[in-house]
Design a protein around this motif. Structure first.
Motif, PDB file in Angstrom:
ATOM      1  N   LYS A 155      53.313  25.279  59.695  1.00  0.00           N
ATOM      2  CA  LYS A 155      54.264  26.298  59.265  1.00  0.00           C
ATOM      3  C   LYS A 155      54.841  26.968  60.497  1.00  0.00           C
ATOM      4  O   LYS A 155      54.115  27.382  61.399  1.00  0.00           O
ATOM      5  N   SER A 156      56.160  27.057  60.536  1.00  0.00           N
ATOM      6  CA  SER A 156      56.838  27.680  61.669  1.00  0.00           C
ATOM      7  C   SER A 156      57.907  28.626  61.166  1.00  0.00           C
ATOM      8  O   SER A 156      58.569  28.343  60.170  1.00  0.00           O
ATOM      9  N   LYS A 157      58.090  29.734  61.870  1.00  0.00           N
ATOM     10  CA  LYS A 157      59.223  30.610  61.593  1.00  0.00           C
ATOM     11  C   LYS A 157      60.384  30.091  62.417  1.00  0.00           C
ATOM     12  O   LYS A 157      60.255  29.892  63.621  1.00  0.00           O
ATOM     13  N   VAL A 158      61.502  29.848  61.753  1.00  0.00           N
ATOM     14  CA  VAL A 158      62.642  29.227  62.409  1.00  0.00           C
ATOM     15  C   VAL A 158      63.901  30.045  62.159  1.00  0.00           C
ATOM     16  O   VAL A 158      63.983  30.820  61.205  1.00  0.00           O
ATOM     17  N   ILE A 159      64.876  29.834  63.046  1.00  0.00           N
ATOM     18  CA  ILE A 159      66.217  30.354  62.819  1.00  0.00           C
ATOM     19  C   ILE A 159      67.165  29.160  62.747  1.00  0.00           C
ATOM     20  O   ILE A 159      66.919  28.127  63.364  1.00  0.00           O
ATOM     21  N   ASN A 160      68.200  29.305  61.965  1.00  0.00           N
ATOM     22  CA  ASN A 160      69.174  28.236  61.776  1.00  0.00           C
ATOM     23  C   ASN A 160      70.498  28.659  62.384  1.00  0.00           C
ATOM     24  O   ASN A 160      70.762  29.846  62.579  1.00  0.00           O
ATOM     25  N   GLY A 161      71.332  27.686  62.650  1.00  0.00           N
ATOM     26  CA  GLY A 161      72.635  27.995  63.196  1.00  0.00           C
ATOM     27  C   GLY A 161      73.511  26.771  63.279  1.00  0.00           C
ATOM     28  O   GLY A 161      73.117  25.669  62.908  1.00  0.00           O
ATOM     29  N   VAL A 162      74.726  27.000  63.772  1.00  0.00           N
ATOM     30  CA  VAL A 162      75.707  25.933  63.932  1.00  0.00           C
ATOM     31  C   VAL A 162      76.264  26.027  65.336  1.00  0.00           C
ATOM     32  O   VAL A 162      76.558  27.117  65.831  1.00  0.00           O
ATOM     33  N   VAL A 163      76.406  24.868  65.991  1.00  0.00           N
ATOM     34  CA  VAL A 163      77.015  24.822  67.315  1.00  0.00           C
ATOM     35  C   VAL A 163      78.271  23.958  67.217  1.00  0.00           C
ATOM     36  O   VAL A 163      78.261  22.909  66.587  1.00  0.00           O
ATOM     37  N   HIS A 164      79.359  24.462  67.785  1.00  0.00           N
ATOM     38  CA  HIS A 164      80.631  23.741  67.816  1.00  0.00           C
ATOM     39  C   HIS A 164      80.794  23.164  69.217  1.00  0.00           C
ATOM     40  O   HIS A 164      80.708  23.893  70.205  1.00  0.00           O
ATOM     41  N   VAL A 165      81.042  21.869  69.286  1.00  0.00           N
ATOM     42  CA  VAL A 165      81.193  21.180  70.568  1.00  0.00           C
ATOM     43  C   VAL A 165      82.605  20.613  70.632  1.00  0.00           C
ATOM     44  O   VAL A 165      83.031  19.909  69.722  1.00  0.00           O
ATOM     45  N   GLY A 166      83.309  20.915  71.701  1.00  0.00           N
ATOM     46  CA  GLY A 166      84.685  20.451  71.871  1.00  0.00           C
ATOM     47  C   GLY A 166      85.673  21.515  71.444  1.00  0.00           C
ATOM     48  O   GLY A 166      85.305  22.602  71.012  1.00  0.00           O
ATOM     49  N   GLU A 167      86.958  21.179  71.576  1.00  0.00           N
ATOM     50  CA  GLU A 167      88.010  22.116  71.191  1.00  0.00           C
ATOM     51  C   GLU A 167      89.113  21.390  70.434  1.00  0.00           C
ATOM     52  O   GLU A 167      89.260  20.176  70.532  1.00  0.00           O
ATOM     53  N   GLY A 168      89.883  22.154  69.688  1.00  0.00           N
ATOM     54  CA  GLY A 168      91.008  21.593  68.942  1.00  0.00           C
ATOM     55  C   GLY A 168      90.556  20.704  67.804  1.00  0.00           C
ATOM     56  O   GLY A 168      89.636  21.037  67.062  1.00  0.00           O
ATOM     57  N   GLU A 169      91.218  19.555  67.689  1.00  0.00           N
ATOM     58  CA  GLU A 169      90.884  18.619  66.616  1.00  0.00           C
ATOM     59  C   GLU A 169      89.640  17.793  66.938  1.00  0.00           C
ATOM     60  O   GLU A 169      89.117  17.103  66.075  1.00  0.00           O
ATOM     61  N   ASP A 170      89.160  17.859  68.165  1.00  0.00           N
ATOM     62  CA  ASP A 170      87.988  17.087  68.585  1.00  0.00           C
ATOM     63  C   ASP A 170      86.684  17.864  68.409  1.00  0.00           C
ATOM     64  O   ASP A 170      85.667  17.504  68.996  1.00  0.00           O
ATOM     65  N   VAL A 171      86.695  18.917  67.615  1.00  0.00           N
ATOM     66  CA  VAL A 171      85.499  19.734  67.433  1.00  0.00           C
ATOM     67  C   VAL A 171      84.477  18.998  66.578  1.00  0.00           C
ATOM     68  O   VAL A 171      84.799  18.493  65.507  1.00  0.00           O
ATOM     69  N   SER A 172      83.255  18.938  67.066  1.00  0.00           N
ATOM     70  CA  SER A 172      82.135  18.408  66.289  1.00  0.00           C
ATOM     71  C   SER A 172      81.198  19.565  65.993  1.00  0.00           C
ATOM     72  O   SER A 172      80.914  20.377  66.867  1.00  0.00           O
TER      73      SER A 172
END
Length: 98
Positions: free
Chosen positions: A62-79
């Motif tokens: 059991k672990s306490k975790v945090i979630n999130g989103v990372v955006h890589v790149g700019e413009g239409e090439d964002v992943s």
């Protein structure tokens, strides 16, 4: 029993609940999470963290975790990648493409 021993015993007994409280309610170390993401991705443009901790089972622990989103790149090439990190050590535990 001397007064010194009574004081020492009282101090030890009082410090145990304080240490337990400290370990249970530590703050999230967001800077370690951010640094870890910058090490794994070259062109990070945005990082979103959810500071509300969740409790999950990873490999039977059991672990306490945090979630999130990372955006890589700019413009239409964002992943966009969704990640899960340990709430206290900042270790990135899981990254999935969104």
């Amino acid at each position: 029993m001397s007064k010194r021993r009574i004081f020492l015993l009282f101090t030890v007994i009082a410090s145990v609940p304080a240490l337990i409280w400290f370990f249970l309610y530590r703050t999230v170390d967001a800077q370690k999470v951010i640094d870890g993401l910058h090490l794994q991705f070259d062109d990070v443009s945005f990082i979103s963290l959810d500071y509300q901790t969740d409790e999950r089972n990873f490999l039977g622990m059991k672990s306490k975790v945090i979630n999130g989103v990372v955006h890589v790149g700019e413009g239409e090439d964002v992943s966009k990648y969704q990640f899960t990190a340990d709430a206290y050590t900042g270790e990135i535990m899981e990254i999935t493409n969104q």
